[in-house]
Design a protein around this motif. Structure first.
Motif, mmCIF file in Angstrom:
data_model
loop_
_atom_site.group_PDB
_atom_site.id
_atom_site.type_symbol
_atom_site.label_atom_id
_atom_site.label_comp_id
_atom_site.label_asym_id
_atom_site.label_seq_id
_atom_site.Cartn_x
_atom_site.Cartn_y
_atom_site.Cartn_z
ATOM 1 N N UNK A 163 65.671 -86.684 24.899
ATOM 2 C CA UNK A 163 65.798 -87.059 23.490
ATOM 3 C C UNK A 163 64.737 -86.241 22.745
ATOM 4 N N UNK A 164 65.183 -85.200 22.046
ATOM 5 C CA UNK A 164 64.214 -84.260 21.467
ATOM 6 C C UNK A 164 63.472 -84.900 20.286
ATOM 7 N N UNK A 165 62.191 -84.619 20.175
ATOM 8 C CA UNK A 165 61.421 -85.077 19.015
ATOM 9 C C UNK A 165 61.855 -84.264 17.786
ATOM 10 N N UNK A 166 61.868 -84.877 16.601
ATOM 11 C CA UNK A 166 62.380 -84.183 15.404
ATOM 12 C C UNK A 166 61.359 -83.281 14.710
ATOM 13 N N UNK A 167 60.380 -82.766 15.463
ATOM 14 C CA UNK A 167 59.440 -81.796 14.876
ATOM 15 C C UNK A 167 59.301 -80.571 15.781
ATOM 16 N N UNK A 168 59.052 -79.432 15.138
ATOM 17 C CA UNK A 168 58.659 -78.214 15.843
ATOM 18 C C UNK A 168 57.148 -78.281 16.012
ATOM 19 N N UNK A 169 56.691 -78.029 17.240
ATOM 20 C CA UNK A 169 55.251 -78.136 17.531
ATOM 21 C C UNK A 169 54.656 -76.737 17.616
ATOM 22 N N UNK A 170 54.047 -76.318 16.523
ATOM 23 C CA UNK A 170 53.504 -74.959 16.439
ATOM 24 C C UNK A 170 51.989 -75.007 16.628
ATOM 25 N N UNK A 171 51.470 -74.091 17.423
ATOM 26 C CA UNK A 171 50.020 -73.921 17.539
ATOM 27 C C UNK A 171 49.681 -72.505 17.078
ATOM 28 N N UNK A 172 48.664 -72.408 16.239
ATOM 29 C CA UNK A 172 48.231 -71.114 15.704
ATOM 30 C C UNK A 172 46.774 -70.860 16.074
ATOM 31 N N UNK A 173 46.545 -69.702 16.675
ATOM 32 C CA UNK A 173 45.183 -69.265 16.955
ATOM 33 C C UNK A 173 44.750 -68.183 15.980
ATOM 34 N N UNK A 174 45.718 -67.617 15.252
ATOM 35 C CA UNK A 174 45.507 -66.512 14.312
ATOM 36 C C UNK A 174 46.307 -66.814 13.049
ATOM 37 N N UNK A 175 45.917 -66.187 11.952
ATOM 38 C CA UNK A 175 46.506 -66.505 10.646
ATOM 39 C C UNK A 175 47.616 -65.496 10.312
ATOM 40 N N UNK A 176 48.865 -65.894 10.576
ATOM 41 C CA UNK A 176 49.989 -64.976 10.372
ATOM 42 C C UNK A 176 51.216 -65.753 9.903
ATOM 43 N N UNK A 177 52.231 -65.026 9.455
ATOM 44 C CA UNK A 177 53.504 -65.648 9.085
ATOM 45 C C UNK A 177 53.338 -66.701 8.003
ATOM 46 N N UNK A 178 54.012 -67.858 8.179
ATOM 47 C CA UNK A 178 53.954 -68.914 7.154
ATOM 48 C C UNK A 178 52.554 -69.514 7.053
ATOM 49 N N UNK A 179 51.770 -69.451 8.140
ATOM 50 C CA UNK A 179 50.393 -69.950 8.092
ATOM 51 C C UNK A 179 49.557 -69.143 7.107
ATOM 52 N N UNK A 180 49.708 -67.832 7.171
ATOM 53 C CA UNK A 180 49.005 -66.939 6.234
ATOM 54 C C UNK A 180 49.465 -67.207 4.799
ATOM 55 N N UNK A 231 61.872 -88.393 28.192
ATOM 56 C CA UNK A 231 62.811 -88.740 29.263
ATOM 57 C C UNK A 231 63.216 -90.210 29.133
ATOM 58 N N UNK A 232 64.007 -90.704 30.102
ATOM 59 C CA UNK A 232 64.542 -92.070 30.024
ATOM 60 C C UNK A 232 63.414 -93.106 29.999
ATOM 61 N N UNK A 233 62.271 -92.738 30.589
ATOM 62 C CA UNK A 233 61.122 -93.668 30.610
ATOM 63 C C UNK A 233 60.232 -93.518 29.376
#
Ligand code: Q0N
Length: 286
Positions: free
Chosen positions: A85-102, A194-196
């Motif tokens: 059962x997928x969680x309804x968020x994308x889990x992004x980790x950023x170590x550098x400032x690029x793309x939408x983070x920038x 998972x089921x648990x």
């Protein structure tokens, strides 16, 4: 493809089929997208490279968090996975400032509610990696959200757990990659339950399609560093003056060959394995 498998979902470059109530088949194609448009020309073996890398990381991070991988098929591009059962968020980790983070930093001085030091440059390394969740847009672009908005979607306890695990995964893989001359600028993970009700890592993980990989020896701040895998494709597309709307251009053979070589190089540098050995026996990544 198994005759009985029913198609569940398509991404731009991957397909998902249901094998039964508990299992999915994920198939990675050789399609490539750039500027959010899938191009008409395939990159041979791209799907195998991404599948092999995902399997490699799943095998090496299982002690940090369980994952959905059940089996890697002999074709090297399809995997059997536990249905979650997928969680309804994308889990992004950023170590550098690029793309939408920038972009968000320039506009507000913050990324997903993390206030950052003033005066950072594009692509600069952050003082510490940050967890920057996003919504899963059905169409169009994922939207960055802050902790409060993500807690609304998954609850506080689960949020704290995915943040902690995602940061641990990023630390492990970015250290591993850095020792092999590759910067993991940021990465997008998807988790399910998972089921648990236990947290399980799903989707693909730490591939060039889900992460920004930069060659460490070309890294500089103040601009967007060249992408490890797609730079030839981007440069070629820019040289055409294409307006970045569908349909995208066909790629000439030298761009295809150069791009395939970059995917294979990423695989070989990160895994320390010969890609030809993976094609012969995919299970060697596990
Ligand atoms: C699932 N997505 C979104 C393919 C990937 N293990 C799972 N259990 C249930 N559902 C999913 C998974 C996984 N992985 C994940 N859709 C269904 C990611 N897709 C986007 C399209 O390409």
């Amino acid at each position: 493809m198994p005759e009985a498998a029913t198609h569940v979902a398509s991404g731009k470059v991957r397909e998902i089929y249901a094998l039964d109530d508990e299992r999915l088949l994920l198939v990675a194609s050789d399609r490539i997208s750039t500027f959010d448009v899938v191009l008409p020309t395939d990159i041979p073996d791209k799907g195998r490279v991404l599948t092999g890398l995902s399997g490699f990381w799943f095998a090496r991070t299982r002690d940090l968090v369980p994952n959905h991988l059940l089996a890697l098929h002999a074709d090297g591009r399809s995997t059997e996975c536990r249905r979650l059962e997928m969680l309804p968020i994308e889990c992004v980790v950023r170590g550098y400032l690029s793309g939408s983070g920038w972009k968000d930093y320039v506009a507000t001085g913050e990324v997903c509610g993390h206030r950052l030091p003033e005066g950072l440059s594009e692509s600069e390394r952050l003082p510490a990696p940050i967890f920057t969740p996003a919504t899963k847009a059905q169409t169009g672009h994922d939207e960055n959200i802050d902790r409060a908005a993500a807690v609304e979607l998954v609850g506080e306890e689960r949020y704290d757990e995915v943040e902690r695990i995602a940061l641990q995964l990023y630390a492990f893989v970015s250290d591993y990659a850095r020792a092999r001359g590759i910067i993991l600028a940021d990465t997008k993970l998807e988790f399910g339950l998972d089921e648990q009700g236990r947290l399980v890592l799903g989707d693909e993980a730490f591939t060039p399609d889900s992460s920004r990989f930069w060659p460490a020896d070309e890294y500089r701040t103040g601009s967007t560093p060249p992408s490890f895998d797609k730079q030839f494709v981007r440069d070629y597309c820019e040289s055409l003056g294409w307006d970045k709307t569908a349909p995208g251009p066909e790629l000439p053979a030298d761009v295809v060959d150069g791009t395939r070589a970059r995917y294979v190089e990423a695989f070989e540098r990160l895994t320390g394995l010969a890609f030809a050995d993976y094609v012969a026996r995919p299970e060697i990544v596990l």
